[in-house]
Motif scaffolding. Structure first.
Motif, mmCIF file in Angstrom:
data_model
loop_
_atom_site.group_PDB
_atom_site.id
_atom_site.type_symbol
_atom_site.label_atom_id
_atom_site.label_comp_id
_atom_site.label_asym_id
_atom_site.label_seq_id
_atom_site.Cartn_x
_atom_site.Cartn_y
_atom_site.Cartn_z
ATOM 1 N N SER A 93 0.719 -1.274 0.142
ATOM 2 C CA SER A 93 -0.030 -0.024 0.028
ATOM 3 C C SER A 93 0.820 1.133 0.139
ATOM 4 C CB SER A 93 -0.902 0.120 1.176
ATOM 5 O OG SER A 93 -0.365 0.209 2.320
ATOM 6 N N VAL A 95 3.159 4.133 -1.671
ATOM 7 C CA VAL A 95 3.314 4.622 -3.028
ATOM 8 C C VAL A 95 4.604 4.745 -3.247
ATOM 9 C CG1 VAL A 95 3.030 6.700 -4.448
ATOM 10 C CG2 VAL A 95 0.938 5.928 -2.927
ATOM 11 N N THR A 136 -8.548 3.390 -4.238
ATOM 12 C CA THR A 136 -7.768 4.695 -3.706
ATOM 13 C C THR A 136 -8.052 5.999 -4.566
ATOM 14 O OG1 THR A 136 -5.666 5.537 -3.237
ATOM 15 C CG2 THR A 136 -5.784 3.704 -5.080
ATOM 16 N N TYR A 160 1.692 1.976 -7.862
ATOM 17 C CA TYR A 160 0.662 1.760 -6.699
ATOM 18 C C TYR A 160 -0.819 1.881 -7.441
ATOM 19 C CZ TYR A 160 -2.367 2.270 -2.863
ATOM 20 O OH TYR A 160 -3.861 2.124 -2.180
ATOM 21 N N ASN A 189 -6.916 9.219 1.619
ATOM 22 C CA ASN A 189 -5.888 9.020 2.878
ATOM 23 C C ASN A 189 -6.896 8.953 4.125
ATOM 24 O OD1 ASN A 189 -4.323 10.433 0.646
ATOM 25 N ND2 ASN A 189 -2.747 10.175 2.205
ATOM 26 N N ARG A 195 -1.067 3.789 12.119
ATOM 27 C CA ARG A 195 -0.616 3.876 10.824
ATOM 28 C C ARG A 195 0.934 3.622 10.999
ATOM 29 N NH1 ARG A 195 -1.957 4.147 5.515
ATOM 30 N NH2 ARG A 195 -2.105 6.223 4.682
ATOM 31 N N ASN A 198 5.984 4.722 7.866
ATOM 32 C CA ASN A 198 6.430 5.081 6.383
ATOM 33 C C ASN A 198 5.566 5.763 5.690
ATOM 34 O OD1 ASN A 198 4.793 2.977 6.159
ATOM 35 N ND2 ASN A 198 6.323 1.884 4.796
ATOM 36 N N VAL A 200 3.362 9.492 5.971
ATOM 37 C CA VAL A 200 3.921 10.883 6.443
ATOM 38 C C VAL A 200 3.101 11.307 7.862
ATOM 39 C CG1 VAL A 200 2.038 12.558 5.069
ATOM 40 C CG2 VAL A 200 4.555 13.140 5.577
ATOM 41 N N LYS A 203 4.837 9.447 10.537
ATOM 42 C CA LYS A 203 6.084 9.902 10.618
ATOM 43 C C LYS A 203 6.517 11.325 11.365
ATOM 44 C CE LYS A 203 10.242 11.080 7.444
ATOM 45 N NZ LYS A 203 10.781 10.939 6.039
ATOM 46 N N GLY A 222 10.010 14.989 2.610
ATOM 47 C CA GLY A 222 10.132 15.362 0.865
ATOM 48 C C GLY A 222 9.287 16.444 0.638
ATOM 49 N N ASN A 223 8.187 16.285 -0.198
ATOM 50 C CA ASN A 223 7.484 17.393 -0.567
ATOM 51 C C ASN A 223 6.482 18.012 0.271
ATOM 52 O OD1 ASN A 223 6.017 19.130 -2.267
ATOM 53 N ND2 ASN A 223 4.878 17.584 -3.534
ATOM 54 N N ALA A 226 2.707 19.222 -1.150
ATOM 55 C CA ALA A 226 1.637 18.211 -1.515
ATOM 56 C C ALA A 226 0.544 18.231 -0.652
ATOM 57 C CB ALA A 226 2.157 16.741 -1.216
ATOM 58 N N ARG A 228 -3.254 16.763 0.806
ATOM 59 C CA ARG A 228 -3.860 15.328 0.845
ATOM 60 C C ARG A 228 -5.184 15.663 1.614
ATOM 61 N NH1 ARG A 228 -1.286 14.693 -2.813
ATOM 62 N NH2 ARG A 228 0.216 13.017 -3.298
ATOM 63 N N ARG A 306 9.142 11.917 -4.545
ATOM 64 C CA ARG A 306 8.708 10.878 -5.712
ATOM 65 C C ARG A 306 8.824 11.169 -6.943
ATOM 66 N NH1 ARG A 306 3.268 9.474 -2.112
ATOM 67 N NH2 ARG A 306 4.786 8.846 -0.344
ATOM 68 N N GLU A 309 4.315 13.176 -8.824
ATOM 69 C CA GLU A 309 3.180 12.939 -8.048
ATOM 70 C C GLU A 309 2.071 14.040 -7.968
ATOM 71 O OE1 GLU A 309 3.136 12.898 -3.745
ATOM 72 O OE2 GLU A 309 4.174 14.664 -3.443
HETATM 73 N N1 GDD Z 1 5.895 9.044 3.223
HETATM 74 C C1 GDD Z 1 6.027 10.130 3.274
HETATM 75 N N2 GDD Z 1 7.401 10.480 3.696
HETATM 76 N N3 GDD Z 1 5.512 10.912 2.673
HETATM 77 C C2 GDD Z 1 6.073 12.371 2.632
HETATM 78 C C3 GDD Z 1 7.198 12.632 2.937
HETATM 79 C C4 GDD Z 1 7.929 11.635 3.836
HETATM 80 O O1 GDD Z 1 8.880 11.999 4.174
HETATM 81 N N4 GDD Z 1 7.608 13.934 2.696
HETATM 82 C C5 GDD Z 1 6.326 14.404 2.026
HETATM 83 N N5 GDD Z 1 5.518 13.627 1.872
HETATM 84 C C6 GDD Z 1 4.389 13.579 1.055
HETATM 85 C C7 GDD Z 1 3.912 12.612 -0.006
HETATM 86 O O2 GDD Z 1 4.955 12.912 -1.280
HETATM 87 C C8 GDD Z 1 2.628 12.735 -0.381
HETATM 88 O O3 GDD Z 1 2.405 13.561 -1.281
HETATM 89 C C9 GDD Z 1 1.966 12.954 1.059
HETATM 90 O O4 GDD Z 1 3.194 13.339 1.801
HETATM 91 C C10 GDD Z 1 1.389 11.702 1.659
HETATM 92 O O5 GDD Z 1 2.458 10.433 1.582
HETATM 93 P P1 GDD Z 1 1.920 9.067 2.341
HETATM 94 O O6 GDD Z 1 1.696 9.290 3.525
HETATM 95 O O7 GDD Z 1 3.082 8.369 2.010
HETATM 96 O O8 GDD Z 1 0.552 8.656 1.512
HETATM 97 P P2 GDD Z 1 0.105 8.653 0.132
HETATM 98 O O9 GDD Z 1 -0.868 9.699 -0.068
HETATM 99 O O10 GDD Z 1 1.529 8.618 -0.938
HETATM 100 O O11 GDD Z 1 -0.544 7.374 -0.038
HETATM 101 C C11 GDD Z 1 -1.476 6.815 0.963
HETATM 102 O O12 GDD Z 1 -2.646 7.181 0.631
HETATM 103 C C12 GDD Z 1 -3.436 6.606 -0.794
HETATM 104 C C13 GDD Z 1 -4.793 7.313 -0.993
HETATM 105 O O13 GDD Z 1 -4.581 8.641 -1.469
HETATM 106 C C14 GDD Z 1 -1.607 5.304 1.139
HETATM 107 O O14 GDD Z 1 -2.266 5.018 2.046
HETATM 108 C C15 GDD Z 1 -2.107 4.478 -0.269
HETATM 109 O O15 GDD Z 1 -2.210 3.369 0.190
HETATM 110 C C16 GDD Z 1 -3.375 5.293 -0.367
HETATM 111 O O16 GDD Z 1 -3.922 4.704 -1.745
#
Ligand code: GDD
Ligand code: NAP
Length: 349
Positions: A93, A95, A136, A160, A189, A195, A198, A200, A203, A222-223, A226, A228, A306, A309
């Motif tokens: 799951s 990305v 998703t 993904y 999300n 959770r 790994n 955000v 973390k 990272g970004n 972004a 969400r 990434r 994105e």
């Molecule tokens: N993981 C992570 N780590 N993300 C970061 C970081 C970091 O250090 N810094 C910035 N980000 C940004 C990512 O680039 C992204 O835009 C946002 O934080 C959320 O990242 P994640 O928490 O890794 O989740 P996701 O949005 O990529 O994916 C999740 O949500 C999807 C639904 O929208 C996952 O749960 C997926 O399985 C799900 O489908």
């Protein structure tokens, strides 16, 4: 092969991915509703059920070791459980990981879903078993429409999301071709104190607490721009259940309808522990300082970016509200508070 079903009034559910965040919340929800729950977990599970899923202590809970690559084992489990409802939550799951492991991601997320649907057909359970697929908001990718609803075109931007696109459409195809009760929940999300870090939100909240306690110096992300649509996992598993209680199968966007940036998340989480953040610089040079001490607490690291994105996700849950009576009960601020509070309590031990 035809499976025989029992005459029990008690509903039987099968959950794949039961050791994950949603599997943990959903198994509790269903057991509380009086279901018998069968959970599928990997023999090699990295997050052993014992550690976080209390449901396994319930006498109505049965677990099965199985990998989503193992079709014959899936068949045997379905034949034994004869579920009224299947919730397919198992997935690679993450990305970011999907860019590193695209083939594995497709194997589990796309073909794993197909295997379950085929097992239902092979056992002649099409008229008995309702199927929920964890789709998703990532399917929308760099959508031109905001907010995204069930009619917004898909435009996936990572392996993904592409694997989940196959799963989405094979579900629609089996619903239409074989008249099966199959629903896609197009989930945006959703987070919680369980959770993995790994992702955000966790973390950030874990790092905020460690920095507050003097156990960590800096948080590298990272970004930051972004945006969400973040909701609470406990609310989202209710929507999954509601979909399978309807008379007709359908697909639903499950989201809060609000969006926040990673930067907002960081600021709000630090504020919860009494630290105000001031930003300076741009892009990779952007830094966040403790406004009182001047200490740099947040830096950007390219490794967490990434290759590509979407900069903005926000879902429109109107259909779920109208047809399922579902509304998210927890907003972004309550969610972050809940996660920080949990991490503060955990830090005491
Ligand atoms: N993981 C992570 N780590 N993300 C970061 C970081 C970091 O250090 N810094 C910035 N980000 C940004 C990512 O680039 C992204 O835009 C946002 O934080 C959320 O990242 P994640 O928490 O890794 O989740 P996701 O949005 O990529 O994916 C999740 O949500 C999807 C639904 O929208 C996952 O749960 C997926 O399985 C799900 O489908
Ligand atoms: P998660 O915490 O990552 O849980 C994934 C589950 O899948 C874990 O139990 C994992 O087992 C299991 N799994 C992984 N590979 C497997 C394999 N090869 N065979 C069998 N099981 C396997 O994910 P989640 O946050 O609960 O999400 C649940 C579902 O919703 C996923 O399909 C996800 O893609 C989807 N979704 C989530 C979100 C979100 O924001 N949380 C949003 C949209 C869609 P281990 O414990 O052994 O690793």
């Amino acid at each position: 092969m035809e499976a025989k079903s029992g005459d029990s009034l008690t509903k039987i559910a099968l959950i794949t991915g039961v050791t994950g965040q949603d599997g943990t919340y959903l198994s509790k929800l269903l057991l509380d509703k009086g279901y018998v729950v069968h959970g599928i977990q990997r023999a090699s599970s990295s997050t052993r059920t014992e550690s976080k899923n209390e449901s396994i202590k319930n006498i109505n809970y049965h677990f099965h070791f199985c990998d989503m690559t193992d079709y014959s084992k899936i068949i045997r489990i379905l034949q034994e459980a004869l579920p009224d409802e299947i919730y397919n939550l198992a997935a690679q799951s993450n990305v970011q990981t999907s860019f590193d492991r695209p083939e594995y991601t497709a194997e589990i997320n796309a073909l794993g879903t197909l295997r379950l649907l085929e097992a239902i057909r092979t056992l002649g359970l099409e008229k008995k078993t309702k199927f929920f697929q964890a789709s998703t908001g990532e399917l929308f990718g760099n959508s031109l429409e905001t907010p995204q609803n069930e009619n917004t075109p898909f435009n996936p931007l990572n392996p993904y999301a592409v694997s989940k696109l196959y799963a989405f459409w094979i579900c629609v195809n089996y619903r239409e071709a074989y008249d099966m009760f199959v629903c896609n929940g197009i989930l945006f999300n959703h987070e919680s104190p369980i959770r993995p870090d790994n992702f955000v939100t966790r973390k950030v909240t874990k790092a905020v607490v460690k920095i507050k306690e003097g156990l960590q110096d800096k948080l590298y992300l990272g970004n930051l721009n972004a945006k969400r649509d973040w909701g609470f996992a406990g609310d989202y598993v209710e929507a999954m259940w509601l979909m399978l209680q309807k008379d007709q199968p359908d697909d639903y966007v499950i989201a809060t309808g609000e969006t926040h940036s990673v930067k907002d998340l960081v600021e709000f989480a630090f504020r919860e522990v009494g630290i105000d953040i001031e930003w300076e610089g741009k892009g990779l040079d952007k830094k966040g300082r403790n406004a009182s001490t001047g200490e740099i607490l947040i830096e950007v690291d390219l490794q967490f970016y990434r290759p590509i994105e979407s900069s903005l996700f926000v879902g429109d849950p109107s259909k779920a509200k109208e047809k399922l009576g579902w509304v998210p009960r927890t907003n972004f601020y309550e969610l972050v508070k809940m996660m920080v509070k949990n991490d503060l309590e955990f830090a005491k031990y």
